[in-house]
Design a protein around this motif. Structure first.
Motif, PDB file in Angstrom:
ATOM      1  N   GLN A  30      51.786  31.804  54.049  1.00  0.00           N
ATOM      2  CA  GLN A  30      52.254  30.815  53.057  1.00  0.00           C
ATOM      3  C   GLN A  30      51.971  29.558  53.563  1.00  0.00           C
ATOM      4  O   GLN A  30      52.677  29.262  54.309  1.00  0.00           O
ATOM      5  CB  GLN A  30      53.289  31.037  52.339  1.00  0.00           C
ATOM      6  CG  GLN A  30      53.383  30.153  51.120  1.00  0.00           C
ATOM      7  CD  GLN A  30      54.935  30.170  50.470  1.00  0.00           C
ATOM      8  OE1 GLN A  30      55.889  29.629  50.802  1.00  0.00           O
ATOM      9  NE2 GLN A  30      54.850  31.044  49.267  1.00  0.00           N
ATOM     10  N   THR A  32      51.959  25.451  53.344  1.00  0.00           N
ATOM     11  CA  THR A  32      52.530  24.257  52.782  1.00  0.00           C
ATOM     12  C   THR A  32      51.934  23.062  53.398  1.00  0.00           C
ATOM     13  O   THR A  32      52.084  22.743  54.759  1.00  0.00           O
ATOM     14  CB  THR A  32      53.699  24.312  52.468  1.00  0.00           C
ATOM     15  OG1 THR A  32      54.064  25.812  52.192  1.00  0.00           O
ATOM     16  CG2 THR A  32      54.213  23.393  51.466  1.00  0.00           C
ATOM     17  N   ARG A  37      51.911  21.202  48.444  1.00  0.00           N
ATOM     18  CA  ARG A  37      50.999  22.342  47.935  1.00  0.00           C
ATOM     19  C   ARG A  37      51.101  23.388  48.796  1.00  0.00           C
ATOM     20  O   ARG A  37      50.779  23.450  50.034  1.00  0.00           O
ATOM     21  CB  ARG A  37      49.671  21.600  47.542  1.00  0.00           C
ATOM     22  CG  ARG A  37      49.695  20.326  46.783  1.00  0.00           C
ATOM     23  CD  ARG A  37      48.474  19.567  46.510  1.00  0.00           C
ATOM     24  NE  ARG A  37      47.955  18.928  47.885  1.00  0.00           N
ATOM     25  CZ  ARG A  37      47.172  17.997  48.185  1.00  0.00           C
ATOM     26  NH1 ARG A  37      46.461  17.476  46.855  1.00  0.00           N
ATOM     27  NH2 ARG A  37      46.921  17.382  49.212  1.00  0.00           N
ATOM     28  N   ASN A  39      49.613  27.277  49.500  1.00  0.00           N
ATOM     29  CA  ASN A  39      48.422  28.482  49.304  1.00  0.00           C
ATOM     30  C   ASN A  39      48.785  29.677  50.230  1.00  0.00           C
ATOM     31  O   ASN A  39      49.216  29.395  51.232  1.00  0.00           O
ATOM     32  CB  ASN A  39      47.157  27.886  49.749  1.00  0.00           C
ATOM     33  CG  ASN A  39      46.453  26.856  48.980  1.00  0.00           C
ATOM     34  OD1 ASN A  39      45.848  27.173  48.136  1.00  0.00           O
ATOM     35  ND2 ASN A  39      46.960  25.671  49.232  1.00  0.00           N
ATOM     36  N   THR A  40      48.541  30.803  49.603  1.00  0.00           N
ATOM     37  CA  THR A  40      48.769  32.064  50.248  1.00  0.00           C
ATOM     38  C   THR A  40      47.319  32.924  50.932  1.00  0.00           C
ATOM     39  O   THR A  40      46.658  32.818  50.035  1.00  0.00           O
ATOM     40  CB  THR A  40      49.457  32.991  49.488  1.00  0.00           C
ATOM     41  OG1 THR A  40      50.808  32.436  49.150  1.00  0.00           O
ATOM     42  CG2 THR A  40      49.788  34.198  50.277  1.00  0.00           C
ATOM     43  N   VAL A  41      47.319  33.078  52.046  1.00  0.00           N
ATOM     44  CA  VAL A  41      46.075  33.524  52.577  1.00  0.00           C
ATOM     45  C   VAL A  41      46.380  34.985  53.350  1.00  0.00           C
ATOM     46  O   VAL A  41      47.632  35.067  53.787  1.00  0.00           O
ATOM     47  CB  VAL A  41      45.572  32.646  53.565  1.00  0.00           C
ATOM     48  CG1 VAL A  41      44.982  31.536  52.921  1.00  0.00           C
ATOM     49  CG2 VAL A  41      46.291  32.436  54.786  1.00  0.00           C
ATOM     50  N   PHE A  49      40.977  29.042  56.449  1.00  0.00           N
ATOM     51  CA  PHE A  49      41.206  28.695  55.084  1.00  0.00           C
ATOM     52  C   PHE A  49      40.680  27.282  55.012  1.00  0.00           C
ATOM     53  O   PHE A  49      40.868  26.309  55.639  1.00  0.00           O
ATOM     54  CB  PHE A  49      43.098  28.688  55.106  1.00  0.00           C
ATOM     55  CG  PHE A  49      43.413  27.605  54.016  1.00  0.00           C
ATOM     56  CD1 PHE A  49      43.373  27.960  52.875  1.00  0.00           C
ATOM     57  CD2 PHE A  49      44.124  26.389  54.159  1.00  0.00           C
ATOM     58  CE1 PHE A  49      43.699  27.360  51.736  1.00  0.00           C
ATOM     59  CE2 PHE A  49      44.516  25.669  53.105  1.00  0.00           C
ATOM     60  CZ  PHE A  49      44.640  26.153  51.840  1.00  0.00           C
ATOM     61  N   THR A  51      39.489  24.045  52.561  1.00  0.00           N
ATOM     62  CA  THR A  51      39.873  22.748  51.587  1.00  0.00           C
ATOM     63  C   THR A  51      38.812  21.797  51.545  1.00  0.00           C
ATOM     64  O   THR A  51      37.923  21.757  52.709  1.00  0.00           O
ATOM     65  CB  THR A  51      41.267  22.175  51.640  1.00  0.00           C
ATOM     66  OG1 THR A  51      41.168  21.122  52.844  1.00  0.00           O
ATOM     67  CG2 THR A  51      42.164  23.438  51.795  1.00  0.00           C
ATOM     68  N   TYR A  78      49.767  21.878  58.457  1.00  0.00           N
ATOM     69  CA  TYR A  78      50.173  22.717  57.379  1.00  0.00           C
ATOM     70  C   TYR A  78      51.252  23.406  58.055  1.00  0.00           C
ATOM     71  O   TYR A  78      51.358  23.873  59.310  1.00  0.00           O
ATOM     72  CB  TYR A  78      49.142  23.863  57.282  1.00  0.00           C
ATOM     73  CG  TYR A  78      47.820  23.341  56.490  1.00  0.00           C
ATOM     74  CD1 TYR A  78      48.013  23.525  54.880  1.00  0.00           C
ATOM     75  CD2 TYR A  78      46.962  22.626  56.560  1.00  0.00           C
ATOM     76  CE1 TYR A  78      47.061  22.951  54.127  1.00  0.00           C
ATOM     77  CE2 TYR A  78      45.741  22.102  55.858  1.00  0.00           C
ATOM     78  CZ  TYR A  78      45.964  22.213  54.559  1.00  0.00           C
ATOM     79  OH  TYR A  78      45.064  21.662  53.877  1.00  0.00           O
ATOM     80  N   SER A  91      52.754  35.812  42.641  1.00  0.00           N
ATOM     81  CA  SER A  91      51.322  35.440  42.861  1.00  0.00           C
ATOM     82  C   SER A  91      50.535  36.810  43.154  1.00  0.00           C
ATOM     83  O   SER A  91      49.500  36.760  43.221  1.00  0.00           O
ATOM     84  CB  SER A  91      51.260  34.766  44.246  1.00  0.00           C
ATOM     85  OG  SER A  91      51.744  35.430  45.262  1.00  0.00           O
TER      86      SER A  91
END
Length: 365
Positions: A30, A32, A37, A39-41, A49, A51, A78, A91
């Motif tokens: 996870q 952050t 914010r 996001n789970t990868v 990952f 953006t 992150y 999720s």
């Protein structure tokens, strides 16, 4: 050298290894950012990952401990942690509405689900409650789940194997109607706890009374007041159980920033009602409440009112269920199994899903 996620030292609970140590390939992380914010990868060697503000290579995270803070290619920071169970449940791929973590926690505690317990569950859905029950009973207990729809069973299998890094030794799942199937597969008085998440739990009253041991707990999760009322009245009229108790839980988060401490504007309010009762000894008759409602009967119109659509459930198309089953099977932690075995498990999960490939103009997926 990192320990494989499926390696289990003597005495260690199943799935515990995948919750400890550095990040491994195939695990979920996870991420952050500094604005909160998330996001789970799924960590994949060579993966990244992306953006609109750069990308973070998965290889820079694999082998690092939880809580690591890493920059991406443009310097954006992150924070990396393994998702908690509550994060995973909200999720994960789903074909049916999940039992929220706040309700699963109440079921485990108020239902007294203990290590080594023999638990029967009906209405598996996407496997959210099954995961919490498996954690509670442990490797020495047993959870026997019943599900009417094979598509939901496949989705649940994928999600359970993802969180535990493979099949759980205490879990088995059977397809069919609970009130018929449980009598064939469980002996009278052999079950410690029964947990029902279904449309009409009152229809299962005889089956529950047969398999539940004296003193055993029955927990029902229902969505509407009318379901709650009818279940409670059926239990009272039967006489083989204690006086039922019912409640709901609501969770409200708080905004914490300096002196600006206040309730959040949004909250998780009503999700469902929980009802519990206990099995009396054979031959014992439950106490009659001192005050009874003046009218407890249900008309024919009432009896026909409980349909999935009437209580707010949406019909899920076969096309969507096939896609969710693929998503659930693909989330099995690839790093915890040899590549051939992981692929075989994913293929097995997809067997039996109907391939109704005819186009459906009304299906929005």
């Amino acid at each position: 050298m990192s320990t494989p996620a499926n390696h289990r030292p003597p005495g260690q609970a199943h799935g515990a290894a995948s919750r400890r140590g550095p990040f491994r390939a195939g695990e979920r992380a996870q991420l952050t950012d500094e604005k909160g914010r998330m996001n789970t990868v799924t960590l994949t060697p060579g993966g990244a990952f992306h953006t609109h503000k750069g990308f973070l290579l998965h290889d820079t995270l694999i082998g690092e401990p939880e809580g690591t803070i890493l920059p991406n290619t443009t310097g954006q920071l992150y924070q990396a942690l393994r998702p908690l169970l509550s994060d995973f449940v909200l999720s994960m791929p789903r074909g049916a509405a999940v039992v929220y973590p706040k309700d699963a926690g109440q079921i485990v505690t108020m239902g007294d689900i203990f290590p080594g317990a023999r638990v029967v569950e009906a209405g598996v859905g996407s496997g959210a409650l099954s995961i919490s029950l498996l954690r509670a009973v442990g490797d020495t207990g047993s959870l026997h789940s019943f599900e009417r729809r094979p598509e939901f069973a496949e989705i649940a299998k994928g999600n359970v194997e993802t969180i535990f890094g493979g099949p759980h030794p205490a879990w088995r799942i059977s397809l069919g109607d609970f009130q018929e199937q449980v009598l064939q597969e469980e002996g009278p008085g052999t079950v410690d706890r029964v947990v029902l998440d279904m449309l009409a739990p009152w229809e299962c009253l005889d089956a529950v009374a047969t398999v539940l041991t004296a003193g055993g707990v029955w927990v029902s999760y229902v969505a509407t007041v009318t379901q709650l009322s009818r279940t409670a009245e059926a239990i009272r009229a039967d006489g083989r159980f204690t006086e039922p108790e019912a409640w709901e839980s609501m969770v409200r988060g708080w905004h914490l920033e300096g002196l600006a401490v206040r309730p959040d504007h949004r909250m998780v309010a009503h999700t469902g009602f929980l009802l519990t009762t206990r099995r009396l000894a054979p031959g014992a008759v439950g106490f009659t409440p001192k005050r009874r409602p003046s009218k407890t009967g249900f008309s024919e119109e009432d009896l026909n009112a409980w349909t999935p659509q009437a209580v707010g459930e949406r019909d899920v198309s076969d096309k969507r269920l096939r896609r969710v089953a693929r998503d659930a099977s693909s989330t099995i932690q690839r790093g915890s199994l040899p590549a051939e075995e992981a692929q075989a498990r994913r293929d097995a999960l997809l067997e039996g899903i109907p391939d109704n490939s005819a186009p459906n103009d009304g299906d929005q997926g």
